[in-house]
Write a protein that holds these residues in place. Sequence first.
Motif, mmCIF file in Angstrom:
data_model
loop_
_atom_site.group_PDB
_atom_site.id
_atom_site.type_symbol
_atom_site.label_atom_id
_atom_site.label_comp_id
_atom_site.label_asym_id
_atom_site.label_seq_id
_atom_site.Cartn_x
_atom_site.Cartn_y
_atom_site.Cartn_z
ATOM 1 N N VAL A 5 0.859 -1.181 0.000
ATOM 2 C CA VAL A 5 0.000 0.000 0.000
ATOM 3 C C VAL A 5 0.898 1.235 0.000
ATOM 4 N N ALA A 6 0.692 2.125 -0.980
ATOM 5 C CA ALA A 6 1.488 3.354 -1.069
ATOM 6 C C ALA A 6 1.062 4.333 0.026
ATOM 7 N N MET A 7 2.020 4.793 0.824
ATOM 8 C CA MET A 7 1.712 5.705 1.921
ATOM 9 C C MET A 7 2.094 7.154 1.598
ATOM 10 N N TYR A 8 2.861 7.362 0.534
ATOM 11 C CA TYR A 8 3.292 8.697 0.122
ATOM 12 C C TYR A 8 3.047 8.849 -1.373
ATOM 13 N N GLY A 9 3.426 10.016 -1.908
ATOM 14 C CA GLY A 9 3.378 10.197 -3.357
ATOM 15 C C GLY A 9 2.297 11.130 -3.853
ATOM 16 N N PHE A 11 -1.794 12.849 -3.774
ATOM 17 C CA PHE A 11 -3.144 12.286 -3.757
ATOM 18 C C PHE A 11 -3.431 11.332 -4.913
ATOM 19 N N ASN A 12 -2.631 11.376 -5.977
ATOM 20 C CA ASN A 12 -2.847 10.438 -7.072
ATOM 21 C C ASN A 12 -2.228 9.072 -6.795
ATOM 22 N N GLN A 13 -1.431 8.984 -5.732
ATOM 23 C CA GLN A 13 -0.729 7.736 -5.444
ATOM 24 C C GLN A 13 -1.105 7.130 -4.096
ATOM 25 N N ILE A 14 -1.453 7.962 -3.115
ATOM 26 C CA ILE A 14 -1.743 7.465 -1.766
ATOM 27 C C ILE A 14 -2.846 6.406 -1.786
ATOM 28 N N GLY A 15 -2.584 5.293 -1.113
ATOM 29 C CA GLY A 15 -3.573 4.245 -0.981
ATOM 30 C C GLY A 15 -3.607 3.248 -2.114
ATOM 31 N N ARG A 16 -2.929 3.542 -3.215
ATOM 32 C CA ARG A 16 -2.905 2.577 -4.317
ATOM 33 C C ARG A 16 -2.166 1.324 -3.862
ATOM 34 N N THR A 17 -2.710 0.202 -4.267
ATOM 35 C CA THR A 17 -2.210 -1.080 -3.773
ATOM 36 C C THR A 17 -1.814 -1.978 -4.937
ATOM 37 N N GLY A 18 -0.686 -2.667 -4.778
ATOM 38 C CA GLY A 18 -0.214 -3.603 -5.788
ATOM 39 C C GLY A 18 0.020 -4.969 -5.182
ATOM 40 N N LEU A 19 -0.066 -5.998 -6.025
ATOM 41 C CA LEU A 19 0.127 -7.382 -5.577
ATOM 42 C C LEU A 19 1.445 -7.893 -6.133
ATOM 43 N N LEU A 20 2.330 -8.326 -5.249
ATOM 44 C CA LEU A 20 3.652 -8.807 -5.644
ATOM 45 C C LEU A 20 3.548 -10.243 -6.150
ATOM 46 N N ASN A 21 4.151 -10.511 -7.301
ATOM 47 C CA ASN A 21 4.115 -11.876 -7.835
ATOM 48 C C ASN A 21 5.512 -12.486 -7.950
ATOM 49 N N THR A 25 12.096 -7.156 -1.882
ATOM 50 C CA THR A 25 12.164 -6.456 -0.605
ATOM 51 C C THR A 25 11.296 -5.203 -0.688
ATOM 52 N N CYS A 26 10.962 -4.672 0.475
ATOM 53 C CA CYS A 26 10.070 -3.516 0.543
ATOM 54 C C CYS A 26 10.864 -2.263 0.914
ATOM 55 N N ASN A 27 10.745 -1.229 0.118
ATOM 56 C CA ASN A 27 11.403 0.039 0.382
ATOM 57 C C ASN A 27 10.528 0.895 1.298
ATOM 58 N N GLN A 28 10.990 2.100 1.621
ATOM 59 C CA GLN A 28 10.238 3.017 2.460
ATOM 60 C C GLN A 28 8.983 3.501 1.727
ATOM 61 N N ALA A 29 8.068 4.087 2.491
ATOM 62 C CA ALA A 29 6.828 4.684 1.976
ATOM 63 C C ALA A 29 5.831 3.650 1.488
ATOM 64 N N LEU A 30 6.054 2.382 1.848
ATOM 65 C CA LEU A 30 5.123 1.313 1.500
ATOM 66 C C LEU A 30 4.770 0.514 2.743
#
Length: 333
Positions: A5-9, A11-21, A25-30
């Motif tokens: 879940v995107a926590m920064y970026g 209003f066009n990016q906040i809350g957008r969610t992606g599924l890893l396939n 590793t997970c970077n900051q702001a997620l």
Amino acid sequence: NTLFVAMYGGFNQIGRTGLLNMEATCNQALAAILPDKSQNPFYLLTYLNYSVEYWKGIAASSRKDPNITKQDVLDFECFFPSLPEQTHLSLFFRHLDRQIAESRAVLEKSRQLKKAMLAKMFPANGEKIPKIRFKGFEGEWNVWKLGAFGKATSGTSLESEFCENGKYKVISIGSYSEESTYTEQGIRANKNDKTEKRILNKNDLTMILNDKTSSGRIIGRVLLIDQNDTYVYNQRTQRIEIDQEHFIPLFLYHLLNAENIRQKIISSAQGNTQIYVNWSNIKNLEYLIPPSKAEQTAISDFFRQLDETIELQSAEVEKLNQLKKGLLAAMLV
């Protein structure tokens, strides 16, 4: 199957969610969410993306620099039906997403075709004959100056005449899209001594002389007026009443909006953060025009049919998007 879940970026990016396939590793702001065995990952992905406006609301209400926190994600309530029902819903929306993706791909293919044909059906810089030409037409194209296309009249400030329920749609800088189509802004004006002189006729062209940025995405674009007594034009728009004895308005519309041709206007622009041109400085720019109106008509008809196809395909994409939106509202709690 981890979700991010995107926590920064913004209003066009906040809350957008992606599924890893894949493993990663997970970077900051997620925020990373690993569903347990009672949760279908794609169902959760669909649910979270449906809730983007909720995340925007949290960010907007609590912070000047919009973002959400890990605690915001932990506090979010998500409702789960049984795993079999989650699976059925996931399969349904994945199928719908594929339909939307396929429709978008078809639309993009048509847009790229138009872009390619605009580049090939008008002579390239330094040439006088286009690379692609309809059968039966020959000879070099003729040089005409922009100011010779018709009578040109500058716009004037109409902001003082704006009203909620006015008869006339106001064409201003926000009316020009990057696709060179009219964008409805909901700005209206009534007929009076000031606006009467700015009422447009069918087959007029209007050209925007400003750009909101330095990139030149809209400067020099033209709109082809499709109705009489419907539009007025604001400041920084130039009206061109086409000389229809020599020119087909639809042909000039496509010519001036072709990216390689519009570059003439962009190259003449002044300013830094917001660029602009003055009509007096561009009216002598030279353009190549077919030697016959019949060839102008043939080119116009080709692009008109292509535009109609693009419009139908765009409507299909929008229809599917609205269908998904409605079904998400109806099928998710």
